[in-house]
Design an enzyme around this catalytic site. Sequence first.
Site, PDB file in Angstrom:
ATOM      1  N   PHE A  83       1.389   2.553  -5.499  1.00  0.00           N
ATOM      2  CA  PHE A  83       1.299   3.550  -6.594  1.00  0.00           C
ATOM      3  C   PHE A  83       2.251   4.468  -6.541  1.00  0.00           C
ATOM      4  O   PHE A  83       3.231   4.882  -5.720  1.00  0.00           O
ATOM      5  CB  PHE A  83       0.123   4.851  -5.696  1.00  0.00           C
ATOM      6  CG  PHE A  83      -1.219   4.181  -5.874  1.00  0.00           C
ATOM      7  CD1 PHE A  83      -1.692   2.923  -6.291  1.00  0.00           C
ATOM      8  CD2 PHE A  83      -2.352   4.993  -5.156  1.00  0.00           C
ATOM      9  CE1 PHE A  83      -3.149   2.527  -6.121  1.00  0.00           C
ATOM     10  CE2 PHE A  83      -3.743   4.616  -5.299  1.00  0.00           C
ATOM     11  CZ  PHE A  83      -4.002   3.449  -5.761  1.00  0.00           C
ATOM     12  N   MET A 103       0.705  -1.208  -0.031  1.00  0.00           N
ATOM     13  CA  MET A 103      -0.157   0.010   0.035  1.00  0.00           C
ATOM     14  C   MET A 103       0.972   1.154   0.078  1.00  0.00           C
ATOM     15  O   MET A 103       0.198   2.172   0.372  1.00  0.00           O
ATOM     16  CB  MET A 103      -0.831   0.078   1.255  1.00  0.00           C
ATOM     17  CG  MET A 103      -2.394  -0.252   1.129  1.00  0.00           C
ATOM     18  SD  MET A 103      -3.256  -0.501   2.598  1.00  0.00           S
ATOM     19  CE  MET A 103      -2.182  -2.194   2.784  1.00  0.00           C
ATOM     20  N   PRO A 104       2.243   1.264  -0.094  1.00  0.00           N
ATOM     21  CA  PRO A 104       2.875   2.465  -0.369  1.00  0.00           C
ATOM     22  C   PRO A 104       2.333   3.439  -1.609  1.00  0.00           C
ATOM     23  O   PRO A 104       1.515   3.019  -2.425  1.00  0.00           O
ATOM     24  CB  PRO A 104       4.252   2.071  -0.726  1.00  0.00           C
ATOM     25  CG  PRO A 104       4.277   0.612  -0.492  1.00  0.00           C
ATOM     26  CD  PRO A 104       2.752   0.254  -0.667  1.00  0.00           C
ATOM     27  N   TYR A 105       2.661   4.600  -1.249  1.00  0.00           N
ATOM     28  CA  TYR A 105       2.166   5.898  -2.062  1.00  0.00           C
ATOM     29  C   TYR A 105       3.444   6.621  -2.329  1.00  0.00           C
ATOM     30  O   TYR A 105       4.036   6.992  -1.326  1.00  0.00           O
ATOM     31  CB  TYR A 105       1.225   6.674  -1.445  1.00  0.00           C
ATOM     32  CG  TYR A 105       0.857   8.073  -2.268  1.00  0.00           C
ATOM     33  CD1 TYR A 105       1.554   9.253  -2.017  1.00  0.00           C
ATOM     34  CD2 TYR A 105       0.077   7.976  -3.411  1.00  0.00           C
ATOM     35  CE1 TYR A 105       1.383  10.414  -2.365  1.00  0.00           C
ATOM     36  CE2 TYR A 105      -0.040   9.383  -4.027  1.00  0.00           C
ATOM     37  CZ  TYR A 105       0.550  10.370  -3.655  1.00  0.00           C
ATOM     38  OH  TYR A 105       0.593  11.574  -4.079  1.00  0.00           O
TER      39      TYR A 105
END
Lengths: 67, 67, 67, 67, 67, 67
Positions: free
Chosen positions: B41, B1-3
């Site tokens: 993302f 879930m990194p951005y």
Amino acid sequence: MPYVNIKVTDEGVTAEQKRKLIEGATRLLVDVLNKKPETTFVLIDEVSTDNWGIGYRSVKDIRQAES
Amino acid sequence: MPYVNIKVTDEGVTAEQKRKLIEGATRLLVDVLNKKPETTFVLIDEVSTDNWGIGYRSVKDIRQAES
Amino acid sequence: MPYVNIKVTDEGVTAEQKRKLIEGATRLLVDVLNKKPETTFVLIDEVSTDNWGIGYRSVKDIRQAES
Amino acid sequence: MPYVNIKVTDEGVTAEQKRKLIEGATRLLVDVLNKKPETTFVLIDEVSTDNWGIGYRSVKDIRQAES
Amino acid sequence: MPYVNIKVTDEGVTAEQKRKLIEGATRLLVDVLNKKPETTFVLIDEVSTDNWGIGYRSVKDIRQAES
Amino acid sequence: MPYVNIKVTDEGVTAEQKRKLIEGATRLLVDVLNKKPETTFVLIDEVSTDNWGIGYRSVKDIRQAES
């Protein structure tokens, strides 16, 4: 090493005004926090008026209602 | 879930370079933090050189002084 | 002059992993876009798992359901 | 005083959809946190599909592979 | 309606300095772009020194090497 | 693939309110733009009241003047 991001609506900000925003924001960080200007970033985002909302409405609709 | 958000000046970043930035940034999060690529993302912002300031000046003015 | 912002959940990112993220992200911008490391910022935000949502749920609730 | 930033790919978001996003996001902050709409900002960023990556690839490449 | 975000390292910014940053940034937008102060947001983020990198290294490591 | 970032002051947002913000923001992107919830990020930032300024003053000072 400060990073300053200024978001405004894209309502005709001139090159000269951008220079003043960059200079003023940098000076603020130098004066208040003694930061180094050569590693102080100032980024200006110009946001379209139909992409900026306040009070349930877009700035574009607000401006049209005012005109 | 990194951005991951990468901001660079809009000085001719090619489609191929964008692919490398996206792939490289994703691989970094997978390799270092074991994140899932399918929910990683990577967003690239290309900022106009008169909207990016450093050392009191805009990059546009710096480039013009250099040229 | 790149600015890279990496947002991940605050699930125990170690100091060593942060170093690798900083180094890796900087190297990516140097290798792909020939940017100068001395004016490349990498900022890591660690976001609490109940402040990060995906698929209608917070990561905290997802993790609890998985455990 | 909330600030809401919505980033989506620039795949044809209509003016009417933007109005709904602005109204819906403002209403969410009013309903859940009792915030004042007149000082609630909603900013929409439309990101080019070759500037948005997921699963190692740009959305542009993903879309082309799907078509 | 401007939104100004100031990111600095969390190296002891005092309440008084924060006031000066808020006032100065607001005044800059009022003076340069004639914006309304009552709808001008200034947000300050204080980033941990091991979460901020420059020149391949974290600010924490840079500071330690300097001390 | 939307990314929604909600910034509010850290004035006691409960876990339940966070759930409602995450669910509501996700539903908004699903309903208005037909986005997939499983790749819709909602990130909530809680900003300290002396780090958030409006009308030249910090929210902290405004609250104290009001109390």
